[in-house]
Scaffold this motif. Sequence first.
Motif, PDB file in Angstrom:
ATOM      1  N   GLU A  19      -0.364 -12.722  -1.174  1.00 26.06           N
ATOM      2  CA  GLU A  19       0.842 -13.507  -1.438  1.00 26.06           C
ATOM      3  C   GLU A  19       0.618 -14.910  -0.892  1.00 26.06           C
ATOM      4  O   GLU A  19       0.454 -15.091   0.307  1.00 26.06           O
ATOM      5  CB  GLU A  19       2.046 -12.845  -0.763  1.00 26.06           C
ATOM      6  CG  GLU A  19       3.352 -13.508  -1.098  1.00 26.06           C
ATOM      7  CD  GLU A  19       4.540 -12.723  -0.540  1.00 26.06           C
ATOM      8  OE1 GLU A  19       4.608 -12.563   0.693  1.00 26.06           O
ATOM      9  OE2 GLU A  19       5.378 -12.269  -1.335  1.00 26.06           O
ATOM     10  N   HIS A  23      -0.863  -8.464  -6.631  1.00 27.04           N
ATOM     11  CA  HIS A  23       0.376  -8.942  -6.026  1.00 27.04           C
ATOM     12  C   HIS A  23       1.168  -9.758  -7.051  1.00 27.04           C
ATOM     13  O   HIS A  23       2.334  -9.500  -7.298  1.00 27.04           O
ATOM     14  CB  HIS A  23       0.114  -9.785  -4.778  1.00 27.04           C
ATOM     15  CG  HIS A  23       1.385 -10.149  -4.081  1.00 27.04           C
ATOM     16  ND1 HIS A  23       2.267 -11.090  -4.580  1.00 27.04           N
ATOM     17  CD2 HIS A  23       1.950  -9.660  -2.949  1.00 27.04           C
ATOM     18  CE1 HIS A  23       3.313 -11.169  -3.765  1.00 27.04           C
ATOM     19  NE2 HIS A  23       3.142 -10.317  -2.780  1.00 27.04           N
ATOM     20  N   ASP A  34       3.702  -6.783  -7.207  1.00 24.22           N
ATOM     21  CA  ASP A  34       4.697  -6.819  -6.139  1.00 24.22           C
ATOM     22  C   ASP A  34       5.996  -7.405  -6.719  1.00 24.22           C
ATOM     23  O   ASP A  34       5.964  -8.214  -7.643  1.00 24.22           O
ATOM     24  CB  ASP A  34       4.177  -7.723  -5.015  1.00 24.22           C
ATOM     25  CG  ASP A  34       5.048  -7.714  -3.787  1.00 24.22           C
ATOM     26  OD1 ASP A  34       4.666  -7.056  -2.812  1.00 24.22           O
ATOM     27  OD2 ASP A  34       6.099  -8.393  -3.789  1.00 24.22           O
ATOM     28  N   HIS A  59       7.716  -9.596  -5.506  1.00 18.36           N
ATOM     29  CA  HIS A  59       7.770 -11.046  -5.281  1.00 18.36           C
ATOM     30  C   HIS A  59       6.756 -11.804  -6.135  1.00 18.36           C
ATOM     31  O   HIS A  59       6.404 -12.945  -5.830  1.00 18.36           O
ATOM     32  CB  HIS A  59       7.543 -11.346  -3.794  1.00 18.36           C
ATOM     33  CG  HIS A  59       8.628 -10.789  -2.926  1.00 18.36           C
ATOM     34  ND1 HIS A  59       8.450  -9.687  -2.107  1.00 18.36           N
ATOM     35  CD2 HIS A  59       9.915 -11.157  -2.792  1.00 18.36           C
ATOM     36  CE1 HIS A  59       9.590  -9.411  -1.496  1.00 18.36           C
ATOM     37  NE2 HIS A  59      10.498 -10.284  -1.888  1.00 18.36           N
ATOM     38  N   HIS A 110       9.583  -3.070   0.622  1.00 17.05           N
ATOM     39  CA  HIS A 110       8.769  -2.316  -0.318  1.00 17.05           C
ATOM     40  C   HIS A 110       8.387  -0.934   0.219  1.00 17.05           C
ATOM     41  O   HIS A 110       7.733  -0.834   1.255  1.00 17.05           O
ATOM     42  CB  HIS A 110       7.471  -3.066  -0.604  1.00 17.05           C
ATOM     43  CG  HIS A 110       7.675  -4.490  -0.999  1.00 17.05           C
ATOM     44  ND1 HIS A 110       8.704  -4.890  -1.816  1.00 17.05           N
ATOM     45  CD2 HIS A 110       6.987  -5.624  -0.704  1.00 17.05           C
ATOM     46  CE1 HIS A 110       8.628  -6.205  -2.007  1.00 17.05           C
ATOM     47  NE2 HIS A 110       7.606  -6.676  -1.329  1.00 17.05           N
TER      48      HIS A 110
HETATM   49 ZN   LIG Z   1       6.702  -8.576  -1.712  1.00 16.47          ZN
END
Ligand SMILES: [Zn+2]
Length: 492
Positions: free
Chosen positions: A11, A104, A138, A140, A162
Amino acid sequence: MRIAIGGLYQESHSFSPAPADRGAFEGGSLLYGRDLIEELAGLNHEIGGALSAAVDHEAIPLLYAATGASGMPVRQSVLEEFVGDFLQRLSASLPVDGVYLAMHGATAGEHLDDPTGHLFSRLRELVGPDVPIVASLDLHANVTKEMVDASDALVGYHTAPHIDQGDSGARAMRALIQAMEGTRLSTALRQIPMVVPGENGRTTEGPYAGVMDQAIELEDEEGIVSASVFCVQPWLDLPEMGCSTVVVTQNDPERAQREADRLAEMLWSRRRDFTPHLVSADDGIDRALADTAGPYVFSDAADAPSSGAPGDSTVLIDAFLRRGLQETVLLNILDPDAVSSATAVGVGNRAVFTLGASLSNTFYGPVTFDARVRTLFDGSFRFKGPAFKGVEFHMGRTAVLVSRGLHLVVMEQPILQWDPELYRCVGLDPADAKIVVAKSPAAFRAGYEPFAAQILNIDCPGVCSPNLKSFPWKRAGRPLFPLDDDASFVVT
Ligand SMILES: [Zn+2]
């Protein structure tokens, strides 16, 4: 059938000081070939879930590179190495019937805005248009058009915090198997011109929960393969930046788009409900001092290691020192050099320490602190829950420095700030303090709420500030809510 499996999980954070190097991945997971299966099978991990959903098929492991410690764009050389490795390993494994990737989706490169979409495109060139590529992401993730165009389906987590990594991998693998067996997947994306800070971004309650519940219900309908609502990681300064929805159907592109739009409009209509209520440090201190009850727990989300911040902020130390507080205040900071100094000074002795801003100095500078060394500690302790109950964490060598009421825990390594054991393990009791600082946007609440008189979200400058207007945005597409309060969203 033969299914190639791999992933890249990082991330990124555009406002973090230096790019992530190879060491960030070496400190996380760097798994090649069979190691990938041996390490991850059976775990609550995307690849573990995907493997369990693909037991009737042959898994061809490629590469899995992940880091949870870095919040920075990834070095170009590292991305080039990983992409090259993916291509080489896949090329040597051909033919395959499908490709599954655990990504991700909010990874940015030093010179590449969308390494995720780039990897999908390069793999697509290699396998051709008829071999399906499906990825899990993910929640995000920053979903781009390239990611959608170069893949057959994208499947997002349904939970924040999560907890459904394995389930997401299994959902993605089931979509891939449908595609390999001949079902044509139709994937629709709707990008939404909004970003939201994490304080109200839980799927268990608040504005996000109702939208995610709709996505989960939709996924149960006949003909729907997957439904995802992505609440993007909010500190990505990229042109194609924002929340998004992705719906995958069995060969029904109109329905996929209609449902993606419906979820997108629902999220957009709740955009103002995500804004956290922030209090200035001085107002927070005034409120705590005016109240006979305590403690007041100050959330410094801007310096939360769990969000990718360094943990070296001096903003609140500076505020407490300026006020000359006599009351007991507990806070913490990452500063390996100061720990070494404290060790040399020794327990019971005083010295003037220069502290903080050791990794980042964009938003604050070091402070000097004339203090006594109260405690030295090896920094290993166990969380007492509810999160990670019983799990041992390590903050490196640790020193407690004291000046008047101010008790500063100085550590060598960043650590999750969800559990008040961080203070108790060095002999400090948060319940007896006037003010306690937790560097976390939301997850700390479960540990601190039982004894807090009040919890305040403090408006501190810093790498992960929820005050999104405080960052020097240059490249994000505008208008974008909440940077532009008048941003509009019309489904076309
Ligand atoms: Zn996340």
